[in-house]
Scaffold this active site. Structure first.
Site, PDB file in Angstrom:
ATOM      1  N   LYS A 166     -15.425  46.184 100.005  1.00  0.00           N
ATOM      2  CA  LYS A 166     -14.700  45.665  98.825  1.00  0.00           C
ATOM      3  C   LYS A 166     -13.319  45.153  99.237  1.00  0.00           C
ATOM      4  O   LYS A 166     -12.921  44.052  98.882  1.00  0.00           O
ATOM      5  CB  LYS A 166     -14.552  46.760  97.745  1.00  0.00           C
ATOM      6  CG  LYS A 166     -15.871  47.374  97.301  1.00  0.00           C
ATOM      7  CD  LYS A 166     -15.693  48.442  96.245  1.00  0.00           C
ATOM      8  CE  LYS A 166     -14.920  49.671  96.698  1.00  0.00           C
ATOM      9  NZ  LYS A 166     -15.615  50.463  97.747  1.00  0.00           N
ATOM     10  N   ARG A 225     -15.360  52.909  88.459  1.00  0.00           N
ATOM     11  CA  ARG A 225     -16.399  53.548  89.262  1.00  0.00           C
ATOM     12  C   ARG A 225     -17.043  54.747  88.597  1.00  0.00           C
ATOM     13  O   ARG A 225     -17.723  55.535  89.265  1.00  0.00           O
ATOM     14  CB  ARG A 225     -15.932  53.869  90.672  1.00  0.00           C
ATOM     15  CG  ARG A 225     -14.744  54.683  90.795  1.00  0.00           C
ATOM     16  CD  ARG A 225     -14.001  54.191  91.966  1.00  0.00           C
ATOM     17  NE  ARG A 225     -14.160  54.890  93.200  1.00  0.00           N
ATOM     18  CZ  ARG A 225     -13.651  54.409  94.335  1.00  0.00           C
ATOM     19  NH1 ARG A 225     -13.065  53.241  94.359  1.00  0.00           N
ATOM     20  NH2 ARG A 225     -13.749  55.078  95.420  1.00  0.00           N
ATOM     21  N   ARG A 272      -7.108  55.977 107.751  1.00  0.00           N
ATOM     22  CA  ARG A 272      -6.877  56.609 106.444  1.00  0.00           C
ATOM     23  C   ARG A 272      -7.229  58.090 106.528  1.00  0.00           C
ATOM     24  O   ARG A 272      -8.217  58.446 107.145  1.00  0.00           O
ATOM     25  CB  ARG A 272      -7.762  55.932 105.376  1.00  0.00           C
ATOM     26  CG  ARG A 272      -7.055  54.802 104.667  1.00  0.00           C
ATOM     27  CD  ARG A 272      -7.940  54.004 103.761  1.00  0.00           C
ATOM     28  NE  ARG A 272      -8.802  54.750 102.871  1.00  0.00           N
ATOM     29  CZ  ARG A 272      -9.587  54.180 101.955  1.00  0.00           C
ATOM     30  NH1 ARG A 272      -9.597  52.858 101.822  1.00  0.00           N
ATOM     31  NH2 ARG A 272     -10.348  54.902 101.171  1.00  0.00           N
ATOM     32  N   ARG A 295     -17.189  61.922 100.091  1.00  0.00           N
ATOM     33  CA  ARG A 295     -17.021  60.730  99.232  1.00  0.00           C
ATOM     34  C   ARG A 295     -18.379  60.136  98.871  1.00  0.00           C
ATOM     35  O   ARG A 295     -18.606  59.738  97.728  1.00  0.00           O
ATOM     36  CB  ARG A 295     -16.146  59.687  99.943  1.00  0.00           C
ATOM     37  CG  ARG A 295     -14.696  60.114 100.010  1.00  0.00           C
ATOM     38  CD  ARG A 295     -13.928  59.341 101.046  1.00  0.00           C
ATOM     39  NE  ARG A 295     -13.765  57.939 100.731  1.00  0.00           N
ATOM     40  CZ  ARG A 295     -13.354  57.034 101.615  1.00  0.00           C
ATOM     41  NH1 ARG A 295     -13.086  57.391 102.855  1.00  0.00           N
ATOM     42  NH2 ARG A 295     -13.203  55.784 101.253  1.00  0.00           N
TER      43      ARG A 295
HETATM   44  P1  AP5 Z   1     -13.521  48.074 103.489  1.00  0.00           P
HETATM   45  O1  AP5 Z   1     -13.389  46.651 103.088  1.00  0.00           O
HETATM   46  O2  AP5 Z   1     -12.280  48.857 103.754  1.00  0.00           O
HETATM   47  O3  AP5 Z   1     -14.477  48.838 102.456  1.00  0.00           O
HETATM   48  P2  AP5 Z   1     -14.188  49.320 100.957  1.00  0.00           P
HETATM   49  O4  AP5 Z   1     -15.427  49.026 100.180  1.00  0.00           O
HETATM   50  O5  AP5 Z   1     -12.899  48.779 100.465  1.00  0.00           O
HETATM   51  O6  AP5 Z   1     -14.139  50.872 101.231  1.00  0.00           O
HETATM   52  P3  AP5 Z   1     -13.105  51.971 100.689  1.00  0.00           P
HETATM   53  O7  AP5 Z   1     -13.300  53.176 101.563  1.00  0.00           O
HETATM   54  O8  AP5 Z   1     -11.729  51.410 100.554  1.00  0.00           O
HETATM   55  O9  AP5 Z   1     -13.708  52.239  99.325  1.00  0.00           O
HETATM   56  P4  AP5 Z   1     -13.465  53.457  98.491  1.00  0.00           P
HETATM   57  O10 AP5 Z   1     -14.055  52.981  97.231  1.00  0.00           O
HETATM   58  O11 AP5 Z   1     -14.023  54.723  99.018  1.00  0.00           O
HETATM   59  O12 AP5 Z   1     -11.892  53.725  98.601  1.00  0.00           O
HETATM   60  P5  AP5 Z   1     -10.708  53.376  97.626  1.00  0.00           P
HETATM   61  O13 AP5 Z   1      -9.549  53.032  98.441  1.00  0.00           O
HETATM   62  O14 AP5 Z   1     -11.133  52.452  96.550  1.00  0.00           O
HETATM   63  O15 AP5 Z   1     -14.477  48.109 104.779  1.00  0.00           O
HETATM   64  C1  AP5 Z   1     -14.752  49.330 105.435  1.00  0.00           C
HETATM   65  C2  AP5 Z   1     -14.779  49.091 106.951  1.00  0.00           C
HETATM   66  O16 AP5 Z   1     -15.905  48.296 107.282  1.00  0.00           O
HETATM   67  C3  AP5 Z   1     -13.555  48.324 107.488  1.00  0.00           C
HETATM   68  O17 AP5 Z   1     -13.254  48.823 108.756  1.00  0.00           O
HETATM   69  C4  AP5 Z   1     -14.045  46.868 107.561  1.00  0.00           C
HETATM   70  O18 AP5 Z   1     -13.374  46.129 108.566  1.00  0.00           O
HETATM   71  C5  AP5 Z   1     -15.518  47.067 107.880  1.00  0.00           C
HETATM   72  N1  AP5 Z   1     -16.399  46.065 107.309  1.00  0.00           N
HETATM   73  C6  AP5 Z   1     -16.304  45.488 106.059  1.00  0.00           C
HETATM   74  N2  AP5 Z   1     -17.325  44.635 105.856  1.00  0.00           N
HETATM   75  C7  AP5 Z   1     -18.095  44.688 106.982  1.00  0.00           C
HETATM   76  C8  AP5 Z   1     -19.300  44.021 107.384  1.00  0.00           C
HETATM   77  N3  AP5 Z   1     -19.916  43.144 106.563  1.00  0.00           N
HETATM   78  N4  AP5 Z   1     -19.819  44.308 108.605  1.00  0.00           N
HETATM   79  C9  AP5 Z   1     -19.191  45.199 109.438  1.00  0.00           C
HETATM   80  N5  AP5 Z   1     -18.040  45.843 109.136  1.00  0.00           N
HETATM   81  C10 AP5 Z   1     -17.504  45.593 107.913  1.00  0.00           C
HETATM   82  O19 AP5 Z   1     -10.462  54.804  96.940  1.00  0.00           O
HETATM   83  C11 AP5 Z   1      -9.930  55.885  97.701  1.00  0.00           C
HETATM   84  C12 AP5 Z   1      -9.950  57.142  96.854  1.00  0.00           C
HETATM   85  O20 AP5 Z   1      -9.125  56.957  95.694  1.00  0.00           O
HETATM   86  C13 AP5 Z   1     -11.329  57.523  96.302  1.00  0.00           C
HETATM   87  O21 AP5 Z   1     -12.062  58.306  97.234  1.00  0.00           O
HETATM   88  C14 AP5 Z   1     -10.946  58.319  95.046  1.00  0.00           C
HETATM   89  O22 AP5 Z   1     -10.551  59.622  95.387  1.00  0.00           O
HETATM   90  C15 AP5 Z   1      -9.715  57.571  94.532  1.00  0.00           C
HETATM   91  N6  AP5 Z   1     -10.052  56.503  93.580  1.00  0.00           N
HETATM   92  C16 AP5 Z   1      -9.909  55.154  93.758  1.00  0.00           C
HETATM   93  N7  AP5 Z   1     -10.317  54.489  92.681  1.00  0.00           N
HETATM   94  C17 AP5 Z   1     -10.748  55.404  91.791  1.00  0.00           C
HETATM   95  C18 AP5 Z   1     -11.323  55.328  90.498  1.00  0.00           C
HETATM   96  N8  AP5 Z   1     -11.543  54.139  89.898  1.00  0.00           N
HETATM   97  N9  AP5 Z   1     -11.649  56.480  89.882  1.00  0.00           N
HETATM   98  C19 AP5 Z   1     -11.442  57.687  90.440  1.00  0.00           C
HETATM   99  N10 AP5 Z   1     -10.911  57.835  91.683  1.00  0.00           N
HETATM  100  C20 AP5 Z   1     -10.573  56.698  92.350  1.00  0.00           C
HETATM  101 MG    MG Z   2     -11.051  49.617  99.938  1.00  0.00          MG
END
Ligand code: AP5
Ligand code: MG
Length: 228
Positions: free
Chosen positions: A14, A89, A161, A172
């Site tokens: 994402k 989510r 992270r 997660r």
């Molecule tokens: P990346 O683009 O970083 O993936 P992402 O989908 O953004 O993953 P996140 O871990 O950020 O998602 P998340 O939803 O767990 O975390 P968030 O920060 O929202 O890509 C991942 C890796 O893969 C990178 O190294 C990238 O280079 C690589 N990659 C990407 N595409 C690729 C491809 N096609 N091929 C190969 N490699 C690739 O949330 C963090 C925390 O905040 C949550 O755990 C929760 O506790 C809290 N939180 C956030 N939002 C909410 C909500 N709405 N409600 C409740 N809690 C929340």
């Molecule tokens: Mg992210």
């Protein structure tokens, strides 16, 4: 006015695809995880509350994130639309977003589900690094920075992270994929869901996402076949 929701499991891509879409549509990215990480870094009351959940791989409670995220969505820079990364989510969050947008005569126009099987994700997360200044995303295996340890875009140091250590990543997945699938279902029923295979290389996923966004929606709707 275009509101695009990017959905996907932790690590699906994402945060990698959101800036590509944002540049294309000329709207900002609103990323719930970035909002929360910034609150944690600044030790605000929100950050102290959120950190308790984030460090265990759990979702922050709906009432907290809904309030914070919808406040952010109301700011002037999102008047022309936004790419939503990480929100909603849970079903409760999706319904709260629908209500808030409809109150302003708006709606979620498109939802793109970046679909990646869970077993591929744990490895991806181990290699992920983000920059300390702006959260730009890298991967030591698939998308390394040009200069080791430094962000290509702003030159800040790149770090792992704290929630990307394996035990937290597994928590997660366990905690967050079931509610995510309910959100996918919510948007499938609303007729605004499109799915992209997130196992393809980053540039290929970007190209498919941009093709989807530029095409009239009806032509692109495909049967829902989750890989997760
Ligand atoms: P990346 O683009 O970083 O993936 P992402 O989908 O953004 O993953 P996140 O871990 O950020 O998602 P998340 O939803 O767990 O975390 P968030 O920060 O929202 O890509 C991942 C890796 O893969 C990178 O190294 C990238 O280079 C690589 N990659 C990407 N595409 C690729 C491809 N096609 N091929 C190969 N490699 C690739 O949330 C963090 C925390 O905040 C949550 O755990 C929760 O506790 C809290 N939180 C956030 N939002 C909410 C909500 N709405 N409600 C409740 N809690 C929340
Ligand atoms: Mg992210």
């Amino acid at each position: 006015m275009t509101v695009v929701v990017l959905l996907g499991s932790p690590g699906a891509g994402k945060g990698t695809q959101a800036p590509v879409l944002a540049e294309h549509l000329e709207v900002p990215v609103l990323a719930s995880g970035d909002l929360l990480r910034s609150a944690v870094a600044n030790a605000t009351p929100l950050g102290r509350e959120a950190d308790r959940f984030m460090s265990r791989g759990q979702l922050v409670p709906d009432e907290t994130i809904v309030r914070v995220f919808l406040d952010r969505l109301e700011r002037d820079d999102a008047e022309g639309g936004a790419i939503l990364d990480g929100f909603p989510r849970t079903r409760v969050q999706a319904e709260a977003l629908d209500v808030a947008l409809s109150g302003a005569g708006r709606r979620v126009d498109r939802t793109i589900f970046i679909d990646v099987p869970t077993e591929d994700l744990v490895k991806r997360m181990a290699n992920r690094r983000i920059c300390t200044a702006n959260g730009h995303v890298y991967n030591l295996a698939s998308n390394p920075p040009r200069e080791p340890g430094l962000c290509d875009i702003d030159g800040s140091p790149i770090v792992q992270r704290p929630d990307d250590h394996e035990a937290t990543v597994r928590a997660r997945m366990r905690e967050q994929i079931p509610p995510l699938l309910e959100v996918v279902d919510h948007y499938r029923k609303a007729g605004v869901l499109q799915t992209v295979d997130g196992r393809e290389p980053i540039a290929e996923v970007s190209s498919r996402v941009l093709t989807m966004i530029d095409a009239p929606f009806a032509e692109m709707v495909a049967p829902w076949e989750p890989a997760t």
